[in-house]
Design an enzyme around this catalytic site. Structure first.
Site, PDB file in Angstrom:
ATOM      1  N   LYS A  27      44.691 -26.165  33.916  1.00 50.74           N
ATOM      2  CA  LYS A  27      45.046 -27.328  34.716  1.00 50.74           C
ATOM      3  C   LYS A  27      44.102 -28.490  34.421  1.00 50.74           C
ATOM      4  O   LYS A  27      44.534 -29.627  34.184  1.00 50.74           O
ATOM      5  CB  LYS A  27      44.978 -26.943  36.197  1.00 50.74           C
ATOM      6  CG  LYS A  27      45.551 -27.976  37.120  1.00 50.74           C
ATOM      7  CD  LYS A  27      45.474 -27.515  38.580  1.00 50.74           C
ATOM      8  CE  LYS A  27      46.464 -26.405  38.882  1.00 50.74           C
ATOM      9  NZ  LYS A  27      46.256 -25.767  40.182  1.00 50.74           N
ATOM     10  N   ARG A  56      41.640 -27.547  43.926  1.00 48.42           N
ATOM     11  CA  ARG A  56      42.531 -26.496  43.432  1.00 48.42           C
ATOM     12  C   ARG A  56      41.868 -25.677  42.337  1.00 48.42           C
ATOM     13  O   ARG A  56      41.019 -26.169  41.598  1.00 48.42           O
ATOM     14  CB  ARG A  56      43.829 -27.121  42.888  1.00 48.42           C
ATOM     15  CG  ARG A  56      44.594 -27.874  43.969  1.00 48.42           C
ATOM     16  CD  ARG A  56      45.918 -28.393  43.451  1.00 48.42           C
ATOM     17  NE  ARG A  56      45.768 -29.392  42.401  1.00 48.42           N
ATOM     18  CZ  ARG A  56      46.757 -29.806  41.628  1.00 48.42           C
ATOM     19  NH1 ARG A  56      47.956 -29.282  41.752  1.00 48.42           N
ATOM     20  NH2 ARG A  56      46.548 -30.721  40.711  1.00 48.42           N
ATOM     21  N   GLY A 107      49.882 -19.159  42.282  1.00 50.01           N
ATOM     22  CA  GLY A 107      49.797 -18.688  43.660  1.00 50.01           C
ATOM     23  C   GLY A 107      48.725 -17.642  43.918  1.00 50.01           C
ATOM     24  O   GLY A 107      48.601 -17.136  45.019  1.00 50.01           O
ATOM     25  N   MET A 135      45.330 -17.916  43.497  1.00 45.06           N
ATOM     26  CA  MET A 135      44.033 -18.351  44.025  1.00 45.06           C
ATOM     27  C   MET A 135      44.220 -19.470  45.050  1.00 45.06           C
ATOM     28  O   MET A 135      45.325 -19.883  45.330  1.00 45.06           O
ATOM     29  CB  MET A 135      43.136 -18.777  42.872  1.00 45.06           C
ATOM     30  CG  MET A 135      42.631 -17.579  42.087  1.00 45.06           C
ATOM     31  SD  MET A 135      41.606 -18.044  40.703  1.00 45.06           S
ATOM     32  CE  MET A 135      42.781 -18.780  39.627  1.00 45.06           C
ATOM     33  N   ARG A 176      51.881 -27.884  32.484  1.00 43.07           N
ATOM     34  CA  ARG A 176      51.443 -26.690  31.736  1.00 43.07           C
ATOM     35  C   ARG A 176      52.651 -26.160  30.982  1.00 43.07           C
ATOM     36  O   ARG A 176      53.790 -26.472  31.333  1.00 43.07           O
ATOM     37  CB  ARG A 176      50.896 -25.629  32.694  1.00 43.07           C
ATOM     38  CG  ARG A 176      51.905 -25.182  33.725  1.00 43.07           C
ATOM     39  CD  ARG A 176      51.278 -24.230  34.730  1.00 43.07           C
ATOM     40  NE  ARG A 176      52.204 -23.998  35.829  1.00 43.07           N
ATOM     41  CZ  ARG A 176      51.873 -23.482  37.006  1.00 43.07           C
ATOM     42  NH1 ARG A 176      50.623 -23.153  37.241  1.00 43.07           N
ATOM     43  NH2 ARG A 176      52.763 -23.281  37.936  1.00 43.07           N
ATOM     44  N   HIS A 221      57.489 -19.180  45.151  1.00 40.53           N
ATOM     45  CA  HIS A 221      56.631 -18.129  44.611  1.00 40.53           C
ATOM     46  C   HIS A 221      57.434 -16.977  44.001  1.00 40.53           C
ATOM     47  O   HIS A 221      57.215 -16.569  42.868  1.00 40.53           O
ATOM     48  CB  HIS A 221      55.730 -17.622  45.745  1.00 40.53           C
ATOM     49  CG  HIS A 221      54.932 -16.432  45.382  1.00 40.53           C
ATOM     50  ND1 HIS A 221      55.324 -15.150  45.701  1.00 40.53           N
ATOM     51  CD2 HIS A 221      53.788 -16.320  44.675  1.00 40.53           C
ATOM     52  CE1 HIS A 221      54.428 -14.309  45.227  1.00 40.53           C
ATOM     53  NE2 HIS A 221      53.487 -14.981  44.607  1.00 40.53           N
ATOM     54  N   SER A 231      49.638  10.557   9.636  1.00 34.57           N
ATOM     55  CA  SER A 231      50.226   9.831  10.758  1.00 34.57           C
ATOM     56  C   SER A 231      49.274  10.007  11.937  1.00 34.57           C
ATOM     57  O   SER A 231      48.963  11.133  12.334  1.00 34.57           O
ATOM     58  CB  SER A 231      51.602  10.406  11.078  1.00 34.57           C
ATOM     59  OG  SER A 231      52.116   9.737  12.206  1.00 34.57           O
ATOM     60  N   CYS A 286      51.968   7.262  15.161  1.00 31.97           N
ATOM     61  CA  CYS A 286      53.146   7.686  15.920  1.00 31.97           C
ATOM     62  C   CYS A 286      52.828   7.978  17.374  1.00 31.97           C
ATOM     63  O   CYS A 286      53.671   8.414  18.129  1.00 31.97           O
ATOM     64  CB  CYS A 286      53.814   8.889  15.263  1.00 31.97           C
ATOM     65  SG  CYS A 286      52.776  10.356  15.263  1.00 31.97           S
ATOM     66  N   TYR A 308      52.785   1.443   8.385  1.00 37.58           N
ATOM     67  CA  TYR A 308      53.823   1.268   9.407  1.00 37.58           C
ATOM     68  C   TYR A 308      53.304   1.702  10.771  1.00 37.58           C
ATOM     69  O   TYR A 308      52.293   2.392  10.875  1.00 37.58           O
ATOM     70  CB  TYR A 308      55.083   2.071   9.047  1.00 37.58           C
ATOM     71  CG  TYR A 308      54.898   3.566   9.130  1.00 37.58           C
ATOM     72  CD1 TYR A 308      55.068   4.241  10.340  1.00 37.58           C
ATOM     73  CD2 TYR A 308      54.542   4.319   8.007  1.00 37.58           C
ATOM     74  CE1 TYR A 308      54.874   5.607  10.422  1.00 37.58           C
ATOM     75  CE2 TYR A 308      54.350   5.684   8.089  1.00 37.58           C
ATOM     76  CZ  TYR A 308      54.518   6.326   9.309  1.00 37.58           C
ATOM     77  OH  TYR A 308      54.314   7.674   9.403  1.00 37.58           O
TER      78      TYR A 308
HETATM   79  C1  PEP Z   1      50.095  12.157  19.466  1.00 33.51           C
HETATM   80  O1  PEP Z   1      49.305  13.036  19.774  1.00 33.51           O
HETATM   81  O2  PEP Z   1      49.797  10.958  19.424  1.00 33.51           O
HETATM   82  C2  PEP Z   1      51.490  12.492  19.135  1.00 33.51           C
HETATM   83  C3  PEP Z   1      52.311  11.572  18.705  1.00 33.51           C
HETATM   84  O3  PEP Z   1      51.886  13.762  19.377  1.00 33.51           O
HETATM   85  P1  PEP Z   1      52.277  14.319  20.817  1.00 33.51           P
HETATM   86  O4  PEP Z   1      52.309  13.170  21.751  1.00 33.51           O
HETATM   87  O5  PEP Z   1      53.598  14.957  20.659  1.00 33.51           O
HETATM   88  O6  PEP Z   1      51.173  15.256  21.075  1.00 33.51           O
END
Ligand code: PEP
Ligand code: MG
Length: 903
Positions: free
Chosen positions: A26, A99, A108, A110, A371, A489, A795, A862, A882
């Site tokens: 602000k 303010r 809203g 503070m 803003r 709000h 992975s 993963c 990835y």
């Molecule tokens: C993990 O451990 O991150 C994983 C992907 O395997 P799980 O969650 O199945 O143990």
């Protein structure tokens, strides 16, 4: 000497727009608006650094530190506004607004104090100089009310009404005034005295009359409000660091409540809900800003087109609209024209949609704030696409402006057309925040939280929402309010959260325990549905469907594609999930958890048969029954992801997860498998482990029961060979879970390679497959150079890696994590956002050591973190190829990955 106070006014400013860290959003923008010739009341900003000092040193030390600078800044403000602070009659009295203003807006959350400087002398002079006694005394009572609440802590006790509002209501009742605006000066004079008495009684001290005491009280109250529970909760949810602190903006008051040539409002340069390029907003004649924000009076539209749309939605005739709810464009055409110019100027200057506050004091327009406006996911996408096409911004800016998590809203359900056609409309309100929601009514934030914690879908129904309702709003699927406008709000906060909200619903009456619509009453637990895009409220549950993903959304995905280095895979265990993810742009599967396939239909019985087997032969016989089923699963999944890599993980969970715990189910299992129930019981007991997460699971299963690995490897390679023969291009990647030493992987590799060879000979066809491992045990990460001698890919299973690095059981952490977050021991749940400083090091070490022996080692993640934007950014920096996440997070991860590449 460090500068703590930055002044602005009369076209000059000591700060500017890029000083948000120091001056708050602000403050920085108030300075900038001055510099570009927008009319802004003069004032000054106390820096965010002072907030940090305040939290360390306390009130007195900070006042000492600031005193000289603030006195000088007040003197400058007096000159710029031609008014005098603490005036005794010689000049127009300078009244102040105080303010908050953090680096990012926390609407809203503070405290604010308006009309500061008011006392028994000032009110008389203000009445005389403005020629409006009613306005002067109204301002005085507002000041006592606000200062009493915010600075002196006078508020409603539990179950009671606000003590100040009670007095106002009583006077209105007694004298027959319909609104506060009808209360004349004479009555306000009495009310002011009553208010002072309330403060004295509740706070135990006299209301302060010295303007300087008032000022320091208000400044400190703003700093204190950085640490109120609602501000803390908001920071946690929005991931705003505690150490940022808030700035304090002290600014000359301008008055929207000086009579019918005055007013106040909030406006947006584009539609924050839909993204439409249409100036819009709301205003109130003869009112102060808080009246619009509080949502107590229903405000009017600023533009004629907005006003007409509003009338259409409400079924108000053009005649009535013009007479009773005219737009600002009609009511004050000159002021409107000026406001319209300013909104364009500000949008062009900031190159983004602006959310602005303004006040008209006796026909003169003042801007109080600008803003970058909060917006829904749909509006975020549309605005970026439009602004790029208008040439206002480039592709990189458009892409970086996407908040990845908000894309989620676009992926979420809308009402099923047929279901909605048959649903009963109960009421229509303002379409405050779009989307569809269905759930049971809860009439307090607390109940909404409790019901949601029980796994129920809840609609929070309130007369109006206040910042205290924040936790309930987070917990609810949608929000319905009886009162309020598009800028109240509830509406602003819901849009920020991407939560469906309908406000000001016609004909509903809400209490703390029920809602009445016509003669129908809804109690807690009764279902309703909301359409936040049209404002409709429906009876009961209404089915929803997934929206389509082309158009503007597709363009954003294309920008992501153009700018990314890392690609995105999905975690999917079924061909259906794989297909959805592929539509979202997933390039392969990063994790197929084969165990999930064992729970469907009667497969679990074959699995249980295998578990009950007493020797290798028995296990092999049971596994032989599972083989065709697994082959079919893998066939489907490899086909759905044809041409892309599919990482299939060998069996991972401890076997007890497949057996029943209760006696009834154990009996059923015994009967089904033709063994005495004691045998089942004994087996279940023998599978019991103290720390199953650290027990007989992962590759430990494959190494103790190699026949499981043999069966799974066979199923995978057979499916791939069959597909290959049919002309497809399957790319299986066989993944061994939970290894800690290279030898564990080596033994599994020998089995897999020998089975693969055998199957390919049998089938007379060759398939390319990869063999790799998960990195989810710290030892595997540290010895990655050994592991990579065998593994062709890693992975990162960051769920387990987090569990084992912190030593927090994934199953039990919920017992203490909330407290850890509350106490600040952890800033974020490490199972949600990757702990980059700790767990992240293991990822980096493994990536580096792995690639030191195998330069083309493929790296991915993963764990759940693969769809969380800050973790995705980390993965990019760590050089991963990835990230893999659940299908609905694929678009989010794609945008986050591209953004990481651009940053
Ligand atoms: C993990 O451990 O991150 C994983 C992907 O395997 P799980 O969650 O199945 O143990
Ligand atoms: Mg794991």
């Amino acid at each position: 000497m460090t500068k703590h106070v930055y002044t602005f006014g009369a076209g000059k400013a000591e700060g500017k727009a890029d000083m948000k860290n120091l001056l708050g959003g602000k403050g920085a923008n108030l300075a900038e608006m001055n510099l570009i010739g927008v009319p802004v009341p003069a004032g000054f900003t106390i820096t965010t650094d002072v907030c940090t000092a305040y939290n360390k040193l306390g009130k007195d030390a900070v006042i000492d530190m600031l005193k000289a600078e603030v006195e000088k800044a007040i003197a400058d403000t007096e000159v710029a506004m031609n008014a005098k602070f603490g005036s005794k009659g010689e000049a127009f009295p300078l009244m102040l607004s105080v303010r908050s203003g953090a680096r990012v807006s926390m609407p809203g959350m503070m405290n604010t104090v308006l009309n500061l400087g008011m006392n028994d002398d000032a009110v008389k002079i203000l009445a005389e100089k403005s020629g409006n006694e009613q306005f002067a005394y109204d301002s005085y009572r507002r000041f006592i009310q606000m200062y009493g609440d915010v600075v002196m802590g006078v508020e409603a006790e539990e179950g009671e009404h606000d003590p100040f509002e009670e007095v106002l209501d009583r006077v209105k009742d007694e004298k027959g005034y319909k609104t506060d605006a009808e209360i004349p000066a004479e009555d306000y004079k009495v009310i002011v005295e009553e208010f002072k008495a309330i403060v004295k009684e509740k706070a135990g001290i006299e209301f302060p009359t010295n303007p300087w005491d008032q000022l320091w009280g208000a400044v400190c109250a703003v700093f204190d409000s950085w640490n109120t529970p609602r501000a803390i909760l908001y920071r946690q949810k929005e991931q705003i660091p505690e150490e940022w602190g808030t700035a304090v903006n002290v600014q000359a008051m301008v008055y929207g409540n000086m009579g019918d040539t005055s007013g106040t409002g909030v406006c947006f340069s584009r539609d924050a809900a839909t993204g439409e390029n249409l100036f819009n907003g709301e205003y109130l004649i003869n009112a102060q800003g808080e009246d619009v924000v509080a949502g107590v009076r229903t405000p009017q539209e600023i533009t004629l087109i907005g006003s007409r749309r509003w009338a259409e939605r409400n079924g108000t005739s053009e005649e009535k609209r013009k007479a009773t709810f005219p737009s600002l464009e009609e009511a004050m055409p000159e002021v409107y024209a000026q406001l319209n110019d300013i909104q364009q100027k500000l949008e062009n200057h900031y190159k983004d949609m602006q959310d602005m506050e303004f006040t008209i004091q006796d026909g003169k327009l003042w801007m109080l704030q600008t803003r970058n406006g909060k917006r829904t996911g749909a509006a975020m996408v549309k605005m970026a696409v439009d602004m790029l096409e208008e040439g206002m911004i480039d592709e990189k800016t458009a892409l970086l402006r996407q908040e990845p998590n908000k894309l989620d809203e676009l992926l979420h359900p809308v009402f099923d057309k047929e279901a909605i056609a048959n649903a009963t409309v109960l009421s229509k309100g303002l379409p405050a925040s779009p989307g569809a929601a269905t759930g049971m009514c809860a009439f307090s934030a607390k109940r909404a939280e409790e019901l949601a914690a029980e796994g129920k879908k809840v609609i929070l129904v309130r007369r109006e929402t206040s910042p205290e309702d924040l936790a309930g709003m987070y917990a609810a699927e949608g929000i319905l309010t009886e009162r309020g406008g598009m800028t109240s709000h509830a509406a602003v906060v819901a849009r920020g959260m991407g939560k469906c909200c309908v406000s000001s619903a016609a004909g509903i009456t809400v209490t703390m325990t029920s809602m009445k619509i016509g003669n129908k009453e809804y109690k807690e637990g009764d279902f309703i549905s909301l359409n936040g895009s049209t404002g409709e409220v429906y009876d009961g549950e209404v089915a929803t469907i997934t929206p389509s993903l082309d158009g503007d959304f597709g363009k954003v995905m294309q920008w992501a594609e153009n700018n990314t280095r890392m690609y995105v895979r999905t975690n999917a265990d079924s061909p259906a999930d794989a297909e959805i993810a592929r539509e979202f742009g997933a390039k392969g599967i990063g994790l197929c958890r084969t165990e999930h396939m064992f729970f469907e239909g009667d497969r679990i019985w074959k699995m249980r048969e295998m578990i009950l087997a007493e020797n290798v032969e028995g296990r092999k016989a049971a596994l032989a029954k599972l083989l065709p089923i697994q082959r079919e699963d893998f066939y489907g999944i490899l086909k759905a992801m044809d041409g892309f890599g599919v990482t299939i993980r060998l069996l991972d969970p401890p076997l007890h997860e497949f057996t029943p715990n209760d006696l009834e189910s154990q009996k059923e299992m015994a009967e089904k498998l033709g063994v005495p129930v004691e045998v089942v019981k004994e087996k279940v007991e023998s599978l019991h482990e103290f720390n199953p997460m650290l027990g007989h699971r992962g590759c430990r299963l494959g190494n103790t029961y190699p026949e499981i690995t043999e069966m799974q490897a066979r199923a995978i390679i057979e499916a791939a060979c069959d597909l290959k023969k049919e002309g497809f291009d399957p790319k299986p990647e066989i993944m061994v879970p939970l290894i800690g030493t290279v030898k564990e992987l080596k033994l599994q590799e020998e089995i897999i390679r020998s089975v693969a060879k055998e199957v390919m000979t049998e089938k007379g066809v060759e398939v390319d497959y990869m063999l790799g491992t998960m990195i989810e045990i710290p030892r595997a990460a540290l010895t990655a150079n050994e592991v990579a001698e065998v593994a062709e890919f890693f992975s990162f299973g960051t769920n387990d890696l987090t569990q084992m690095t912190f030593g927090y059981s994934r199953d039990d952490a919920a017992k203490f994590l909330p407290v850890y977050l509350e106490k600040g021991i952890l800033k974020q749940d490490p199972f949600e956002a990757l702990d980059q400083t700790g767990v992240g090091q293991l990822v980096e070490i493994a990536a580096e050591r792995g690639r030191s022996v195998r330069s083309n080692l493929k790296l991915g993640i993963c764990g759940e973190h693969g769809g969380e934007p800050s973790s995705v950014e980390f993965c990019h920096r760590a050089g991963l190829d990835y990230v893999s996440c659940s299908p609905f997070r694929v678009p989010i991860a794609r945008v986050a990955a591209a953004q990481a590449n651009l940053k």
